[in-house]
Design an enzyme around this catalytic site. Sequence first.
Site, PDB file in Angstrom:
ATOM      1  N   ASP A  37       0.824  -1.229   0.000  1.00 23.46           N
ATOM      2  CA  ASP A  37       0.000   0.000   0.000  1.00 23.46           C
ATOM      3  C   ASP A  37       0.852   1.272   0.000  1.00 23.46           C
ATOM      4  O   ASP A  37       0.617   2.184  -0.784  1.00 23.46           O
ATOM      5  CB  ASP A  37      -1.064   0.009   1.124  1.00 23.46           C
ATOM      6  CG  ASP A  37      -0.540  -0.074   2.543  1.00 23.46           C
ATOM      7  OD1 ASP A  37       0.689  -0.290   2.745  1.00 23.46           O
ATOM      8  OD2 ASP A  37      -1.355   0.077   3.475  1.00 23.46           O
ATOM      9  N   SER A  68     -13.743   3.017  27.207  1.00 27.19           N
ATOM     10  CA  SER A  68     -13.584   1.758  26.481  1.00 27.19           C
ATOM     11  C   SER A  68     -13.893   0.619  27.445  1.00 27.19           C
ATOM     12  O   SER A  68     -13.375   0.600  28.567  1.00 27.19           O
ATOM     13  CB  SER A  68     -12.159   1.615  25.964  1.00 27.19           C
ATOM     14  OG  SER A  68     -11.915   0.266  25.635  1.00 27.19           O
ATOM     15  N   GLY A 121      -3.144  -5.546  18.061  1.00 27.97           N
ATOM     16  CA  GLY A 121      -1.793  -6.020  17.715  1.00 27.97           C
ATOM     17  C   GLY A 121      -1.775  -7.360  17.016  1.00 27.97           C
ATOM     18  O   GLY A 121      -0.740  -8.011  16.932  1.00 27.97           O
ATOM     19  N   LEU A 124      -5.197  -7.377  12.520  1.00 32.39           N
ATOM     20  CA  LEU A 124      -6.559  -7.269  11.983  1.00 32.39           C
ATOM     21  C   LEU A 124      -7.066  -5.826  12.025  1.00 32.39           C
ATOM     22  O   LEU A 124      -8.262  -5.571  11.884  1.00 32.39           O
ATOM     23  CB  LEU A 124      -7.515  -8.196  12.755  1.00 32.39           C
ATOM     24  CG  LEU A 124      -7.149  -9.686  12.738  1.00 32.39           C
ATOM     25  CD1 LEU A 124      -8.151 -10.494  13.557  1.00 32.39           C
ATOM     26  CD2 LEU A 124      -7.085 -10.233  11.310  1.00 32.39           C
ATOM     27  N   ASP A 171      -5.688  -0.225   5.634  1.00 29.65           N
ATOM     28  CA  ASP A 171      -6.560  -0.636   6.731  1.00 29.65           C
ATOM     29  C   ASP A 171      -7.763   0.288   6.876  1.00 29.65           C
ATOM     30  O   ASP A 171      -8.897  -0.152   7.059  1.00 29.65           O
ATOM     31  CB  ASP A 171      -5.767  -0.677   8.050  1.00 29.65           C
ATOM     32  CG  ASP A 171      -4.524  -1.547   7.945  1.00 29.65           C
ATOM     33  OD1 ASP A 171      -4.426  -2.324   6.979  1.00 29.65           O
ATOM     34  OD2 ASP A 171      -3.666  -1.440   8.825  1.00 29.65           O
TER      35      ASP A 171
HETATM   36  C1  GLA Z   1      -0.225  -2.575   8.402  1.00 29.04           C
HETATM   37  C2  GLA Z   1      -0.398  -1.160   7.878  1.00 29.04           C
HETATM   38  C3  GLA Z   1      -0.929  -1.169   6.450  1.00 29.04           C
HETATM   39  C4  GLA Z   1      -0.124  -2.100   5.553  1.00 29.04           C
HETATM   40  C5  GLA Z   1       0.074  -3.445   6.216  1.00 29.04           C
HETATM   41  C6  GLA Z   1       0.993  -4.327   5.425  1.00 29.04           C
HETATM   42  O1  GLA Z   1      -1.466  -3.193   8.545  1.00 29.04           O
HETATM   43  O2  GLA Z   1      -1.277  -0.443   8.683  1.00 29.04           O
HETATM   44  O3  GLA Z   1      -0.950   0.142   5.945  1.00 29.04           O
HETATM   45  O4  GLA Z   1       1.088  -1.503   5.203  1.00 29.04           O
HETATM   46  O5  GLA Z   1       0.587  -3.331   7.519  1.00 29.04           O
HETATM   47  O6  GLA Z   1       0.424  -4.657   4.207  1.00 29.04           O
END
Ligand code: GLA
Length: 378
Positions: A37, A68, A121, A124, A171
């Site tokens: 990305d 939370s 962590g 996901l 993400d």
């Molecule tokens: C993390 C980062 C994303 C991407 C992934 C690896 O999730 O937040 O932006 O770079 O690692 O693909």
Amino acid sequence: MNLKEHVIEAFEQRFGERPSTIIRSPGRVNLIGEHTDYNDGFVLPLAIDRAVWLALRPREDGRVLAYSQEQPEPTDFALRESQHTNSGWAEYVKGMARMLLDAGYDLTGWEGVLTSDVPVGSGLSSSAALEMAVGRAFAAVSNFPFDGIKMARLGQQTENEWVGANTGIMDQMISANGRAGFALLIDCRDLTMAPIPLPQETAVLILDTMTRHSHTDSGYNERRESCERAAAFFGVSHLRDVSLAQFEARAAELDDITRRRARHVITENDRVLAAVQSMQAGDAATLGRLMNASHASLRDDFAVTNAQLDEIARLAQAQPGCFGARMTGGGFGGCAVALVEAEMAAEIATAVAAQYQSAASLIPHIYITTASSGTATL
Ligand code: GLA
């Protein structure tokens, strides 16, 4: 009780009335296209059935107060005076508020309760899910439209400028824009998206090694720097613009580390496009092989797996009925993803869990996931 009922009840206990807005913002699993990305490349994630839930009501005094359910301390700050306090999850709330203000949004405050079943962590995207939930909350109380692309950019800025993790935009894009039943091909250069169906009679398994990462550790940012160095060597702004043939013609001139990092990114971009073709043809076997190749490249060239990710991917790949498996997300810990025959999914999960537990002395968490829709009010 499901998380929606749970968050409403928690809100009612704190504030003595029903929330005015309820938000669901999903985590994600990436099928293929890792560390592409921030190289302006392609990714193929899906939003999952695990999510951050936020119940809230507006406040008229320009403050945000958020509890939370998973954390001991609430966060309570004045919109225009928020400060870094390194208090973990609260930084994503404050950072998102600051990025929205800096982008010119006129914000109303709010108070609420959040809960989540996206493990932190684990690869996901619990933080992107939280950022997009916060963006949606401000959109609801301040009366502006929630634009999934604009909000994703602000979420990425929160990571880069407030939290100090130099992450890309995958993400936030998938959390904000996910589509039920589909993976999304995202072109991280122009942020166009295309829904891609999973092959019929397959299921997606998430395999949590129960090891954890933090992207503010040096590994992630170092990988990014290697990619930038390689792009500069080829005279382009991003590795997206280097073809495999161009790479191979000059690869020998690069130092070993830079060469491997670049090779991963360049081959991974090609694998994503091949994966899309295989999905469009309903060809699960080819898609699975591409996932296996992605894992090998992340292990051998990009060096972002750990022993547990390698083990769980290897065990999954060896199961009858498994088309392919690979680590997912940033790496250095967290989850793998596998594409399996739907009928065999439960059996595969049980077999891998037993074998991983005896090999790694950790109890993994393995479950079937489904592609859900992106951040929304419910
Ligand atoms: C993390 C980062 C994303 C991407 C992934 C690896 O999730 O937040 O932006 O770079 O690692 O693909």
